[in-house]
Structure formats: C-alpha cells, structure tokens
Design a protein around this motif. Structure first.
Motif, short mmCIF file in Angstrom:
data_model
loop_
_atom_site.label_atom_id
_atom_site.label_comp_id
_atom_site.label_asym_id
_atom_site.label_seq_id
_atom_site.Cartn_x
_atom_site.Cartn_y
_atom_site.Cartn_z
N ASP A 1 -4.65 1.74 -6.83
CA ASP A 1 -6.19 1.27 -7.04
C ASP A 1 -6.77 2.64 -5.72
O ASP A 1 -6.22 3.03 -5.24
CB ASP A 1 -6.79 -0.16 -6.72
N LYS A 2 -8.52 2.83 -5.95
CA LYS A 2 -8.81 3.82 -5.30
C LYS A 2 -8.52 3.45 -3.89
O LYS A 2 -8.70 4.00 -2.88
CB LYS A 2 -10.23 3.38 -5.05
N ASN A 3 -8.14 2.15 -2.76
CA ASN A 3 -8.39 1.72 -1.94
C ASN A 3 -6.84 2.42 -1.66
O ASN A 3 -6.04 2.29 -0.01
CB ASN A 3 -8.52 0.51 -1.65
N GLY A 4 -5.76 2.57 -2.51
CA GLY A 4 -4.05 2.69 -2.26
C GLY A 4 -3.08 1.45 -1.86
O GLY A 4 -2.34 1.89 -1.95
N PHE A 5 -3.85 0.88 -2.91
CA PHE A 5 -3.16 -0.79 -2.99
C PHE A 5 -2.07 -0.39 -4.46
O PHE A 5 -3.26 -0.18 -5.74
CB PHE A 5 -4.04 -1.76 -3.09
N ILE A 6 -0.70 -0.65 -5.11
CA ILE A 6 -0.35 -0.87 -5.97
C ILE A 6 -0.74 -1.87 -6.64
O ILE A 6 -0.90 -3.16 -6.46
CB ILE A 6 1.38 -1.07 -5.59
N LYS B 1 0.55 -1.36 0.07
CA LYS B 1 0.15 -0.54 -0.21
C LYS B 1 1.02 1.03 -0.71
O LYS B 1 1.85 0.73 0.40
CB LYS B 1 -0.87 0.12 1.38
N VAL B 2 0.54 2.38 -0.49
CA VAL B 2 1.40 3.52 -0.26
C VAL B 2 1.30 4.36 0.77
O VAL B 2 0.42 4.09 1.71
CB VAL B 2 0.78 4.82 -1.47
N PRO B 3 2.64 4.50 0.81
CA PRO B 3 2.20 5.08 2.83
C PRO B 3 1.95 6.36 2.72
O PRO B 3 2.07 7.38 0.90
CB PRO B 3 3.61 4.99 2.47
N LYS C 1 12.89 8.60 -0.17
CA LYS C 1 12.23 7.44 0.77
C LYS C 1 11.05 7.56 0.40
O LYS C 1 10.92 6.12 0.12
CB LYS C 1 12.11 7.65 2.49
N LEU C 2 10.72 7.68 -0.33
CA LEU C 2 8.86 7.64 -0.33
C LEU C 2 9.47 6.60 -1.98
O LEU C 2 8.92 5.60 -1.99
CB LEU C 2 8.41 8.77 -0.94
N SER C 3 10.11 7.67 -2.95
CA SER C 3 10.56 6.77 -3.89
C SER C 3 10.84 5.58 -3.71
O SER C 3 10.82 4.41 -4.71
CB SER C 3 11.84 7.85 -5.16
N ASN C 4 12.08 5.77 -3.53
CA ASN C 4 13.27 3.93 -2.82
C ASN C 4 12.57 3.16 -1.92
O ASN C 4 13.30 2.11 -2.48
CB ASN C 4 14.44 4.39 -2.41
N GLU C 5 12.11 3.08 -1.37
CA GLU C 5 11.41 1.86 -0.09
C GLU C 5 9.31 2.71 -0.21
O GLU C 5 9.10 1.52 -0.42
CB GLU C 5 12.03 2.77 0.95
N GLY C 6 8.81 3.24 -0.64
CA GLY C 6 8.22 3.33 -0.62
C GLY C 6 6.73 3.21 -2.21
O GLY C 6 6.21 2.11 -1.82
N PHE C 7 7.73 2.76 -3.04
CA PHE C 7 6.96 2.85 -4.23
C PHE C 7 8.19 1.86 -4.89
O PHE C 7 7.83 1.32 -5.59
CB PHE C 7 6.97 3.58 -5.07
#
Length: 247
Positions: free
Chosen positions: A196-201, A66-68, A166-172
């Motif tokens: 998606d609409k619930n924040g899942f990749i 999930k997107v942090p 951090k968002l780039s390399n760890e979050g995504f």
C-alpha cells in the motif's frame, strides 16, 4: 500468644508505612499517565495502522509487515529505494530475464495490470532480478522494451546479489535461490506481493477470514478465467489495487 500478637502488629505497621509512602506516588503516576496498561491487539494503533478498505495487513509477531529498506539500480541507471515508492500502491515480483518457465507469464500478467492502471501516477511495479550478474541495467532496459513496460513507476532492479536474496527471502518471504539443477539455474516464487501507499504488505482474506498474503502471478491453462480471458487471480489483484488506490 504474645509472640503472635507482636507479629500481627509488625505486619500492620509495615502495611501502614507502605500506604503512607507508596500509594500517593502510584496514584500520582497514574494521574500523570506514567503508568499505561497494555491494550489488546485489536485496539493497538501501533501494531495495526488504520485502514479504510477490507484488505488485511500481513502481521508478523503482532505487527503489520512493512517493506524493509532497499536500494538498487533500475533499467534506466537510476538508484531506486523503497522511498521512491512512498505514496504509491505497487506490486512486487522476483524474476530473471533468461527464465524459461514462469517469468514470461508473470510479466505478461503485470503488463496487463500496468495497462489497466495506465495514467495512474500513484501505481507502480517493483521487479527485482535474482540473477544480477547477468541482468545488468542494459539487459533490463532491453527486457522492458521487449515486454512493453511503459509505466515510469515500474522499475526493474539489479544490484548486490546477497541484498536481493535477503530482500526476497526475508523482506518479502518470497522464495528465491540459485540452483544449477533448476530450469535456467534459479528457483523463485511465482507470487506477487501487494504494497500500500504507506509501505505495508496487504492482501484480501480467504473464506475463513485469513489473509491470502500473496497473489499467484502464473497463468495456468487449467485454471478458471473470467469472461475477458483473464485469470481470476489477476482480476482479484486488480480489484485490490483499486481499493488501495482509493484509501
């Protein structure tokens, strides 16, 4: 011989006491659902949220990715967080405005996608600059105007450099780095992530049933294009966006 008999009697006595004291308690706990067996991964709702399309969830250690949380400033000076994208399907990229190589192609593709879903209030794009020292709100606003970015849910964001990396390399898990020897002084992935609409990749699967995870955002002259002149990968992304919008 008597010694062995006494041993057997002692063991039998211990088993009898255990049965009298503990078995009723175990039965009671099971009856009251205090004891729950571990379900297999395929039956776990917690690890794999419900889905209505054939697009895969990206799993890390058995749990859907999930997107942090994030919080940055967009081209209009507004504070944008992951909460602003809840209920929306969106594409994620990392870029910088002075990029001399892949960014212009990536954003030209995203503008095509934007225009395909014009009028869809539940579609957006999240663009994070990896050069926030230069890419201020004003610079991002001019960049958006130059590229014809009109979707109100397309936010070009700047902010704390460490938080962005951090968002780039760890979050995504989309590579970004400052490198003075690289063209423009930065290196980054040319891939897009789909959320998606619930924040899942989410992503489609390859021919072997494995998630492709990301969508290539770079047009190559050597790659196949469809009858409309659009790169196949972008056509696939558009199709998958539509699937998630319908979930």
């Amino acid at each position: 011989m008597k010694k062995n008999n006494y041993s057997y009697i002692g063991i039998a006595f211990i088993i009898l006491v255990f049965g009298i004291l503990f078995i009723p308690k175990i039965v009671d706990r099971i009856t009251n659902k205090d004891v729950i067996r571990n379900e297999s991964r395929s039956n776990s709702v917690k690890e794999n949220p419900a889905q209505t399309s054939d697009l895969a969830f990206i799993e890390i250690n058995g749990e859907a990715k999930k997107v942090p949380h994030f919080s940055f400033t967009d081209q209009n000076g507004n504070t944008i967080t992951n909460k602003d994208y809840e209920g929306k399907v969106y594409v994620v990229e990392f870029f910088f405005t002075t990029c001399p190589t892949i960014c212009p192609r990536m954003n030209a593709n995203l503008v095509q996608i934007q225009n395909t879903f014009e009028g869809f209030e539940d579609f957006g794009v999240a663009s994070f600059t990896i050069n926030p020292d230069y890419d201020t709100q004003e610079v991002l606003k001019a960049y958006a105007e130059n590229y014809g970015i009109t979707n109100p849910n397309w936010h070009l964001m700047t902010g704390d450099k460490d938080a962005i990396y951090k968002l780039s390399n760890e979050g995504f898990n989309l590579y970004s780095a400052q490198d003075e020897e690289a063209a423009g002084g930065f290196e980054h992935s040319g891939n897009f992530a789909l959320v998606d609409k619930n924040g899942f990749i989410r992503s489609r699967k390859d021919d072997f049933g494995n998630p492709i995870i990301y969508y290539r955002g770079i047009v190559s002259e050597k790659e196949q294009v469809d009858e409309d002149g659009v790169k196949e990968e972008i056509s696939a992304l558009k199709a998958d966006i539509k699937k998630l919008l319908n979930e």
